[in-house]
Motif scaffolding. Structure first.
Motif, PDB file in Angstrom:
ATOM      1  N   UNK A 150     -17.208  -7.954   6.269  1.00  0.00           N
ATOM      2  CA  UNK A 150     -16.931  -8.939   5.208  1.00  0.00           C
ATOM      3  C   UNK A 150     -15.705  -9.797   5.466  1.00  0.00           C
ATOM      4  N   UNK A 151     -14.900  -9.442   6.468  1.00  0.00           N
ATOM      5  CA  UNK A 151     -13.694 -10.210   6.756  1.00  0.00           C
ATOM      6  C   UNK A 151     -13.900 -11.235   7.869  1.00  0.00           C
ATOM      7  N   UNK A 152     -15.042 -11.253   8.504  1.00  0.00           N
ATOM      8  CA  UNK A 152     -15.304 -12.217   9.577  1.00  0.00           C
ATOM      9  C   UNK A 152     -15.826 -13.515   8.983  1.00  0.00           C
ATOM     10  N   UNK A 153     -15.509 -14.612   9.638  1.00  0.00           N
ATOM     11  CA  UNK A 153     -15.960 -15.920   9.160  1.00  0.00           C
ATOM     12  C   UNK A 153     -17.105 -16.491   9.980  1.00  0.00           C
ATOM     13  N   UNK A 154     -17.308 -15.986  11.214  1.00  0.00           N
ATOM     14  CA  UNK A 154     -18.341 -16.547  12.085  1.00  0.00           C
ATOM     15  C   UNK A 154     -18.921 -15.446  12.968  1.00  0.00           C
ATOM     16  N   UNK A 155     -20.200 -15.609  13.304  1.00  0.00           N
ATOM     17  CA  UNK A 155     -20.940 -14.566  14.006  1.00  0.00           C
ATOM     18  C   UNK A 155     -21.782 -15.173  15.123  1.00  0.00           C
ATOM     19  N   UNK A 156     -22.167 -14.297  16.075  1.00  0.00           N
ATOM     20  CA  UNK A 156     -23.023 -14.721  17.178  1.00  0.00           C
ATOM     21  C   UNK A 156     -24.416 -14.148  16.991  1.00  0.00           C
ATOM     22  N   UNK A 170      -7.171  -7.075  15.233  1.00  0.00           N
ATOM     23  CA  UNK A 170      -7.755  -7.236  13.901  1.00  0.00           C
ATOM     24  C   UNK A 170      -8.027  -5.879  13.264  1.00  0.00           C
ATOM     25  N   UNK A 171      -7.742  -5.797  11.982  1.00  0.00           N
ATOM     26  CA  UNK A 171      -8.179  -4.682  11.141  1.00  0.00           C
ATOM     27  C   UNK A 171      -8.983  -5.265   9.989  1.00  0.00           C
ATOM     28  N   UNK A 172     -10.247  -4.833   9.815  1.00  0.00           N
ATOM     29  CA  UNK A 172     -10.981  -3.825  10.574  1.00  0.00           C
ATOM     30  C   UNK A 172     -11.406  -4.352  11.943  1.00  0.00           C
ATOM     31  N   UNK A 173     -11.630  -3.451  12.866  1.00  0.00           N
ATOM     32  CA  UNK A 173     -12.020  -3.820  14.217  1.00  0.00           C
ATOM     33  C   UNK A 173     -13.316  -4.612  14.176  1.00  0.00           C
ATOM     34  N   UNK A 174     -13.327  -5.735  14.878  1.00  0.00           N
ATOM     35  CA  UNK A 174     -14.491  -6.615  14.853  1.00  0.00           C
ATOM     36  C   UNK A 174     -15.681  -5.975  15.551  1.00  0.00           C
ATOM     37  N   UNK A 175     -16.857  -6.151  14.974  1.00  0.00           N
ATOM     38  CA  UNK A 175     -18.083  -5.663  15.603  1.00  0.00           C
ATOM     39  C   UNK A 175     -18.489  -6.618  16.722  1.00  0.00           C
ATOM     40  N   UNK A 176     -19.380  -6.205  17.602  1.00  0.00           N
ATOM     41  CA  UNK A 176     -19.777  -7.065  18.731  1.00  0.00           C
ATOM     42  C   UNK A 176     -20.450  -8.369  18.318  1.00  0.00           C
ATOM     43  N   UNK A 231       1.147  -7.598  -2.512  1.00  0.00           N
ATOM     44  CA  UNK A 231       1.520  -7.158  -1.163  1.00  0.00           C
ATOM     45  C   UNK A 231       2.153  -5.770  -1.168  1.00  0.00           C
ATOM     46  N   UNK A 232       3.064  -5.502  -2.088  1.00  0.00           N
ATOM     47  CA  UNK A 232       3.694  -4.182  -2.135  1.00  0.00           C
ATOM     48  C   UNK A 232       2.703  -3.123  -2.597  1.00  0.00           C
ATOM     49  N   UNK A 233       1.811  -3.504  -3.463  1.00  0.00           N
ATOM     50  CA  UNK A 233       0.767  -2.600  -3.954  1.00  0.00           C
ATOM     51  C   UNK A 233      -0.132  -2.127  -2.812  1.00  0.00           C
ATOM     52  N   UNK A 234      -0.389  -3.039  -1.855  1.00  0.00           N
ATOM     53  CA  UNK A 234      -1.297  -2.724  -0.744  1.00  0.00           C
ATOM     54  C   UNK A 234      -0.567  -2.271   0.513  1.00  0.00           C
ATOM     55  N   UNK A 235       0.773  -2.249   0.483  1.00  0.00           N
ATOM     56  CA  UNK A 235       1.550  -1.974   1.681  1.00  0.00           C
ATOM     57  C   UNK A 235       1.197  -0.613   2.280  1.00  0.00           C
ATOM     58  N   UNK A 236       0.835  -0.651   3.552  1.00  0.00           N
ATOM     59  CA  UNK A 236       0.457   0.562   4.257  1.00  0.00           C
ATOM     60  C   UNK A 236      -1.010   0.920   4.142  1.00  0.00           C
ATOM     61  N   UNK A 237      -1.717   0.274   3.214  1.00  0.00           N
ATOM     62  CA  UNK A 237      -3.163   0.532   3.056  1.00  0.00           C
ATOM     63  C   UNK A 237      -3.938  -0.772   3.116  1.00  0.00           C
ATOM     64  N   UNK A 238      -3.398  -1.750   3.843  1.00  0.00           N
ATOM     65  CA  UNK A 238      -4.057  -3.054   3.926  1.00  0.00           C
ATOM     66  C   UNK A 238      -5.452  -2.926   4.532  1.00  0.00           C
ATOM     67  N   UNK A 239      -6.383  -3.639   3.955  1.00  0.00           N
ATOM     68  CA  UNK A 239      -7.752  -3.632   4.484  1.00  0.00           C
ATOM     69  C   UNK A 239      -7.966  -4.692   5.550  1.00  0.00           C
ATOM     70  N   UNK A 240      -7.019  -5.633   5.648  1.00  0.00           N
ATOM     71  CA  UNK A 240      -7.193  -6.718   6.615  1.00  0.00           C
ATOM     72  C   UNK A 240      -5.861  -7.094   7.238  1.00  0.00           C
ATOM     73  N   UNK A 241      -5.856  -7.140   8.570  1.00  0.00           N
ATOM     74  CA  UNK A 241      -4.716  -7.614   9.357  1.00  0.00           C
ATOM     75  C   UNK A 241      -5.270  -8.489  10.474  1.00  0.00           C
TER      76      UNK A 241
END
Length: 487
Positions: A150-156, A170-176, A231-241
């Motif tokens: 759900x965090x990717x913007x474009x796909x092959x 990237x977090x989460x690790x991108x799929x192929x 940001x502080x609420x999610x600090x350390x448990x971010x779903x996206x980097x």
């Protein structure tokens, strides 16, 4: 047009006739029949990726009616461009239609672009069952992509050894199957919009019964709720980097992949803008507006059909929450224009006052269905956006319009010129935008991503299907609302 000028009775005759002359000249530039100079740029019929009888019939009808031959040529080139050139795959997968629609000169499918590329054909879906299946296939394809990441913007279309995001951290690790992992709120909103508008124009709700579609909607809701956190609420448990090595600062997020700090306020964060540039402040107001509209519309659709009642309630609640937060937190007092909407905010009181050419934008809010084009708040915001107070509004010998940081200063995007024409009823303003669009194709007969403010021959992206389709939408809208400007 002359009727509107009768109010100037006390104005001197000289000024009066200058006003008449200016208005008639601007309108005449659009309405006059002139010798065609732009080329037919469509592929040969045998080379077209997808053929639609309904589209071809519409093109023939408009060719017989549009007075300005260059406007007609641009429309004939641009309106079918997505079908002609970007349908990379259309077939069946697990008994469902699937469609892979690339953006143009990049061999990947953007959630946002593919929705916008198919949008011009909605009115024709009931006339062409195969075209209807193409759009339905894009909905299923987007649902599959969102469930994958759900965090990717474009796909092959198939796993590649090297994609645009291969070197990104990237977090989460991108799929192929991911081309790029830039989290953009409007990508998720595009899935909602495509689903809703397809249902509106076809009355086909078969896709809603699909567990894949329901899972994708659940994922959209979960992702948006997570991205409401401060940001502080999610600090350390971010779903996206997201981190990318680049000498362009808008290509990456800062502080080890984090977005800029925000405080929870009901809005949803977006790492990147629809231009694929990093947000300066993560609460991107146009994207939140688009998400609010999409959620409320999907809620209406589910209520009407009577399916997924819990998802319906969640969509409505979140859509209204986002809408309320925009009006509570995003209205800023401008010293010249009064109360206007900010482009981005952070929930702490900071705001970024600008607009970008890419949709969703502040200029496009009526087009998105968020507010009426005569809403006083919109009109003040629009006046700001189209003024020199907007740092990305440029003016030169080739035209005046809006750009953005993606290409840089002094480059105007035709997309914003189209949006200006689509968000007003002022025929002089519409005609002026059409004239600029007609004269800045660099003699190609197609829209481009951007052009240099003083020389339209200096442009980016010769094959940009979204912009082409948007021009087609403009002509369809004018045919209905201002036919005298083109017919």
């Amino acid at each position: 047009q002359l009727r509107e000028l009768k109010i100037v009775g006390k104005v001197s005759g000289q000024i009066f006739f200058r006003m008449i002359a200016f208005r008639l000249i601007v309108l005449g530039l659009i309405m006059t029949t002139i010798d065609a100079k732009l080329p037919d740029g469509r592929p040969k019929p045998a080379d077209r990726k997808f053929r639609s009888p309904a589209v071809e019939n519409l093109l023939d009808q408009f060719a017989a009616k549009i007075k300005n031959q260059d406007i007609n040529t641009i429309f004939q080139n641009c309106f079918p461009n997505t079908l002609d050139t970007t349908v990379d795959y259309f077939g069946q997968w697990q008994d469902l239609p699937v469609s892979f629609v690339i953006t143009g000169d990049i061999p990947a499918m953007w959630l946002r672009d593919s929705m916008n590329q198919l949008l011009p054909y909605m009115e024709l879906l009931k006339e062409d069952s195969r075209l209807q299946q193409l759009v339905l296939g894009a909905i299923h394809m987007q649902a599959y992509f969102i469930n994958s990441d759900p965090y990717a913007n474009a796909f092959v279309n198939a796993p590649l050894n090297q994609t645009h995001s291969s070197a990104d951290i990237v977090t989460p690790k991108a799929s192929p199957i991911v081309w790029e992992s830039k989290y953009e709120l409007d990508s998720l909103a595009s899935f909602l919009k495509l689903s809703y508008l397809y249902w509106v124009h076809t009355n086909d709700s078969s896709f809603i019964a699909s567990q894949q579609w329901a899972n994708a909607l659940t994922t959209v809701l979960k992702t948006m709720r997570l991205e409401q956190r401060g940001s502080l609420e999610a600090l350390g448990t971010e779903d996206y980097l997201f981190q990318r090595e680049s000498n362009i600062n808008t290509e990456t997020l800062y502080s080890k992949g984090l977005m800029a700090p925000v405080a929870r306020c009901g809005l949803v964060k977006s790492g990147f803008r629809p231009s694929d540039d990093a947000c300066m402040l993560p609460f991107l107001i146009p994207a939140n507006a688009m998400a609010s509209v999409g959620l409320i519309n999907v809620s209406t659709m589910l209520t009407t059909i009577g399916q997924w009642p819990q998802l319906q309630k969640e969509c409505l609640a979140l859509g209204n929450e986002i809408r309320d937060a925009i009006y509570e937190h995003a209205i800023i007092e401008h010293p010249k224009f009064g109360k206007i909407l900010a482009y981005e905010i952070n929930g702490f009181g900071s705001a970024n006052l600008m607009d970008d050419a890419n949709v969703p934008s502040l200029l496009s809010l009526p087009y998105l269905g968020f507010m009426a084009r005569d809403d006083p708040l919109y009109l003040r915001t629009r006046a700001f956006v189209l003024s020199s107070s907007n740092p990305y509004r440029f003016s030169g010998t080739a035209g005046t319009g809006i750009g953005g940081p993606h290409i840089g200063l002094q480059y105007i995007w035709p997309m914003a010129l189209v949006m200006r024409a689509m968000t007003t009823d002022d025929e002089t303003e519409i005609a002026s935008a059409l004239t600029t669009l007609r004269t800045t194709t660099a003699d190609t007969g197609f829209m481009h991503e951007s052009f240099f403010v003083n020389d339209a021959n200096q442009f980016t992206r010769p094959w940009f299907a979204w912009a082409n389709g948007l021009f087609g939408q403009l002509i369809l809208q004018l045919a209905e609302q201002h036919p005298n400007l083109i017919f």
